[in-house]
Design an enzyme around this catalytic site. Structure first.
Site, PDB file in Angstrom:
ATOM      1  CE  LYS A 292      -1.850   1.743   4.427  1.00  0.00           C
ATOM      2  NZ  LYS A 292      -1.548   2.711   4.184  1.00  0.00           N
TER       3      LYS A 292
ATOM      4  NE  ARG B  10      -2.400  12.962   7.757  1.00  0.00           N
ATOM      5  CZ  ARG B  10      -1.154  12.996   7.093  1.00  0.00           C
ATOM      6  NH1 ARG B  10      -0.668  12.337   6.338  1.00  0.00           N
ATOM      7  NH2 ARG B  10      -0.320  13.981   7.619  1.00  0.00           N
TER       8      ARG B  10
ATOM      9  CB  CYS C   7      -5.223  10.094  10.272  1.00  0.00           C
ATOM     10  SG  CYS C   7      -3.914   9.649  10.894  1.00  0.00           S
TER      11      CYS C   7
ATOM     12  CG  ASP D 188       5.531  20.923  10.377  1.00  0.00           C
ATOM     13  OD1 ASP D 188       4.962  19.373   9.840  1.00  0.00           O
ATOM     14  OD2 ASP D 188       6.171  20.652  11.051  1.00  0.00           O
TER      15      ASP D 188
ATOM     16  NE  ARG E 252      -7.303   3.745   5.395  1.00  0.00           N
ATOM     17  CZ  ARG E 252      -6.347   4.328   6.461  1.00  0.00           C
ATOM     18  NH1 ARG E 252      -6.256   3.814   7.923  1.00  0.00           N
ATOM     19  NH2 ARG E 252      -5.003   4.528   6.048  1.00  0.00           N
TER      20      ARG E 252
HETATM   21  C1  UD1 Z   1       3.802   7.216   5.931  1.00  0.00           C
HETATM   22  C2  UD1 Z   1       3.221   5.418   6.109  1.00  0.00           C
HETATM   23  C3  UD1 Z   1       2.653   5.696   7.467  1.00  0.00           C
HETATM   24  C4  UD1 Z   1       3.818   4.664   8.334  1.00  0.00           C
HETATM   25  C5  UD1 Z   1       4.727   6.537   8.633  1.00  0.00           C
HETATM   26  C6  UD1 Z   1       6.070   6.378   9.256  1.00  0.00           C
HETATM   27  C7  UD1 Z   1       2.441   5.737   3.501  1.00  0.00           C
HETATM   28  C8  UD1 Z   1       1.111   6.033   2.857  1.00  0.00           C
HETATM   29  N1  UD1 Z   1       2.239   5.647   5.241  1.00  0.00           N
HETATM   30  O1  UD1 Z   1       2.997   8.054   6.906  1.00  0.00           O
HETATM   31  O2  UD1 Z   1       1.997   4.029   7.271  1.00  0.00           O
HETATM   32  O3  UD1 Z   1       3.764   4.836   9.468  1.00  0.00           O
HETATM   33  O4  UD1 Z   1       4.982   7.062   6.876  1.00  0.00           O
HETATM   34  O5  UD1 Z   1       6.882   5.146   8.744  1.00  0.00           O
HETATM   35  O6  UD1 Z   1       3.058   5.448   2.969  1.00  0.00           O
HETATM   36  N2  UD1 Z   1       5.198  15.080  10.890  1.00  0.00           N
HETATM   37  C9  UD1 Z   1       5.390  16.316  10.898  1.00  0.00           C
HETATM   38  N3  UD1 Z   1       5.418  16.646  10.217  1.00  0.00           N
HETATM   39  C10 UD1 Z   1       5.697  16.280   8.575  1.00  0.00           C
HETATM   40  C11 UD1 Z   1       5.189  15.252   8.051  1.00  0.00           C
HETATM   41  C12 UD1 Z   1       5.382  14.540   9.131  1.00  0.00           C
HETATM   42  O7  UD1 Z   1       5.850  16.558  12.186  1.00  0.00           O
HETATM   43  O8  UD1 Z   1       5.485  17.931   7.760  1.00  0.00           O
HETATM   44  C13 UD1 Z   1       5.564  13.867  11.574  1.00  0.00           C
HETATM   45  C14 UD1 Z   1       4.529  12.911  11.482  1.00  0.00           C
HETATM   46  O9  UD1 Z   1       3.254  14.069  12.186  1.00  0.00           O
HETATM   47  C15 UD1 Z   1       4.980  11.607  12.352  1.00  0.00           C
HETATM   48  C16 UD1 Z   1       5.943  11.154  12.150  1.00  0.00           C
HETATM   49  O10 UD1 Z   1       6.738  12.643  11.758  1.00  0.00           O
HETATM   50  O11 UD1 Z   1       4.800  11.897  14.363  1.00  0.00           O
HETATM   51  C17 UD1 Z   1       6.874  10.831  11.193  1.00  0.00           C
HETATM   52  O12 UD1 Z   1       5.201  10.710   9.955  1.00  0.00           O
HETATM   53  P1  UD1 Z   1       5.668  10.972   8.029  1.00  0.00           P
HETATM   54  O13 UD1 Z   1       7.385   9.626   7.479  1.00  0.00           O
HETATM   55  O14 UD1 Z   1       5.758  12.256   7.266  1.00  0.00           O
HETATM   56  O15 UD1 Z   1       4.311   9.734   7.598  1.00  0.00           O
HETATM   57  P2  UD1 Z   1       3.716   9.752   6.740  1.00  0.00           P
HETATM   58  O16 UD1 Z   1       4.337  10.055   5.039  1.00  0.00           O
HETATM   59  O17 UD1 Z   1       2.923  10.470   6.835  1.00  0.00           O
END
Ligand code: UD1
Length: 413
Positions: A18, A88, A112, A120, A393
């Site tokens: 996924k 999302r 979520c 950010d 999902r």
């Molecule tokens: C992706 C995966 C999800 C997985 C996660 C971590 C997909 C569709 N989803 O989610 O299944 O659990 O990686 O391996 O690939 N954060 C910030 N600011 C940002 C972006 C992230 O603070 O701009 C924080 C998030 O709140 C979280 C952490 O960074 O605490 C990790 O997020 P991120 O690696 O971005 O996860 P996703 O890409 O959303």
């Protein structure tokens, strides 16, 4: 509804991932041509992402498990909140839309079930490349030019931010460097997919990704990587119920941290290039401690399944969740089944019990829901898991897969 206590035996082919498929679907937007993606998994998140692509003007035809994606007519760059609410990951289209159309307007995806999930880092990275970003009335509006390239130092190796930045840089007219990117295997898969269309990206999987912009991408055919989280979930299922299961078409190197914990809990594991076999007598020892983190640390998407397993392991276990703050919402549901778990901040203290007891429980999120199914498989008596749409999902008919391995599990209408 699950009648627990049946050992699992047999073989399963692991579906495509996924978390690899979703950004790859977004990446299709960059190509002014036709793309064939093989082995499309039947996850509801993928269907939702296809709706997003169709809203933008993409024509998608599904034939058996293959997707024929025609991106020549993409002209819309607007994604309303009705769609970002359902999926999302539609935020992944931001980078690709900017690359292709030089503009994008997307409803803010918001929090979520597993946490606040800010974006950010995505926006800071885009701004560092010279892209104009405005946040107003719940929407993010961005405009770029062909000359948006440069260096981005990510404060945290966010998976989504890395993917967005890779995509925005592909069609720029300079060299972009992303430092401290996420190193997950899905990032390497996205690089391989984009390069198969003529992109020039190197370094995915390391501490620095370099993207040499190109003028245009061409058509391609691609099969995304297999799902390491589905594989990990099935390994834990077999560990908990006892039995012997072989998983085919997966790369065991991608889930080494999971395998190491299972071995510590006294499961026997044999792996080769693309399959893995687990056998367990269902009498598990605690794996001690587990702490989630960005790859190559333990994946947060497998935390709940391991927490669930630890409830029936002999001894005590500490599970610390460092990535998403709300991933312990499953704990009250597991407690209904007799689990002994105390949560303090980001850490859960688990004391293993002899057995879990069947109960009526509610899934609050995708991986939490999977954890409850695992609990039901080894509990005494009947467990009913409600709100299984969360599970759909990211798992392809998990009930049928488990039934094919011998579980007594039925989906109720
Ligand atoms: C992706 C995966 C999800 C997985 C996660 C971590 C997909 C569709 N989803 O989610 O299944 O659990 O990686 O391996 O690939 N954060 C910030 N600011 C940002 C972006 C992230 O603070 O701009 C924080 C998030 O709140 C979280 C952490 O960074 O605490 C990790 O997020 P991120 O690696 O971005 O996860 P996703 O890409 O959303």
């Amino acid at each position: 509804m699950i009648n627990g206590g049946r050992p699992l035996c047999g073989q399963v082919e692991i579906p495509c991932s996924k978390n690899a498929y979703l950004p790859i679907l977004a990446g299709c937007i960059l190509c002014d041509g036709k793309i064939v993606l093989h082995k499309c998994p039947r996850f509801s998140d993928i269907d939702a992402m296809l709706r997003v692509l169709e809203t933008l003007g993409t024509v998608v035809v599904k034939q058996n498990d293959d997707l024929y994606i025609d991106c020549t007519k993409i002209k819309f760059s607007y994604i309303p909140s009705e769609l970002t609410k359902i999926i999302r990951s539609s935020i992944f289209t931001l980078g690709a839309l900017l690359g292709r159309l030089r503009r994008a307007k997307i409803a803010y995806p918001g929090g979520c079930d597993i946490g606040v999930r800010p974006i950010d880092l995505h926006l800071k990275g885009l701004r560092a490349l010279g892209i104009k970003v405005e946040e107003r009335h719940g929407y993010i509006s961005c405009e770029s030019t062909k000359f948006c390239a440069g260096s981005v130092d990510l404060d945290y190796p966010s998976v989504g931010a890395t993917e967005n930045l890779m995509m925005v840089a592909v069609l720029s007219s300079g060299v972009t460097t992303i430092r401290n990117p996420a190193r997950e295997p899905e990032i390497v898969d996205l690089q391989d997919f984009l390069n198969s269309m003529g992109a020039k990206i190197s370094g995915a999987g390391t501490n620095e990704i370099v993207i040499q912009g190109v003028d245009k991408l061409h058509s391609t055919e691609y099969t995304p990587m297999r799902d390491r989280i589905v594989a990990g979930t099935l390994l834990v299922a077999c560990a908990m119920t006892g039995g012997e299961v072989t998983l085919t078409h997966c790369n065991p190197e991608h889930f080494l941290p999971i395998v190491n914990k299972l071995v510590k809990s006294s499961c026997k594991i044999e792996a080769n290039n693309d399959n893995i076999c687990i056998s367990s007598d269902g009498c598990l020892q605690s794996f001690g401690e587990l702490e989630t983190g960005p790859y190559p640390a333990f994946p947060t998407d497998m935390q709940t399944q391991m927490l669930t397993m630890s409830t029936i392991c002999k001894g005590s276990t500490l599970v610390t969740e460092n990535v998403f703050e709300s991933r312990f919402r499953v704990v009250p549901e597991l407690s209904k089944m007799g689990a002994d778990i105390v949560v303090q901040g980001r850490t859960a203290f688990v004391r293993g019990v002899d057995r879990l007891l069947g109960a009526t429980v509610y899934a609050h999120d995708l991986r939490g829901g999977a954890g409850l199914v695992l609990a039901g498989l080894c509990a005494v008596g009947y467990t009913t898991v409600y709100d299984v749409w969360h599970i759909d999902r990211g798992y392809e008919q998990l009930d049928q897969t488990l039934a094919s391995l011998g579980a007594d599990i039925h989906r109720l209408d």
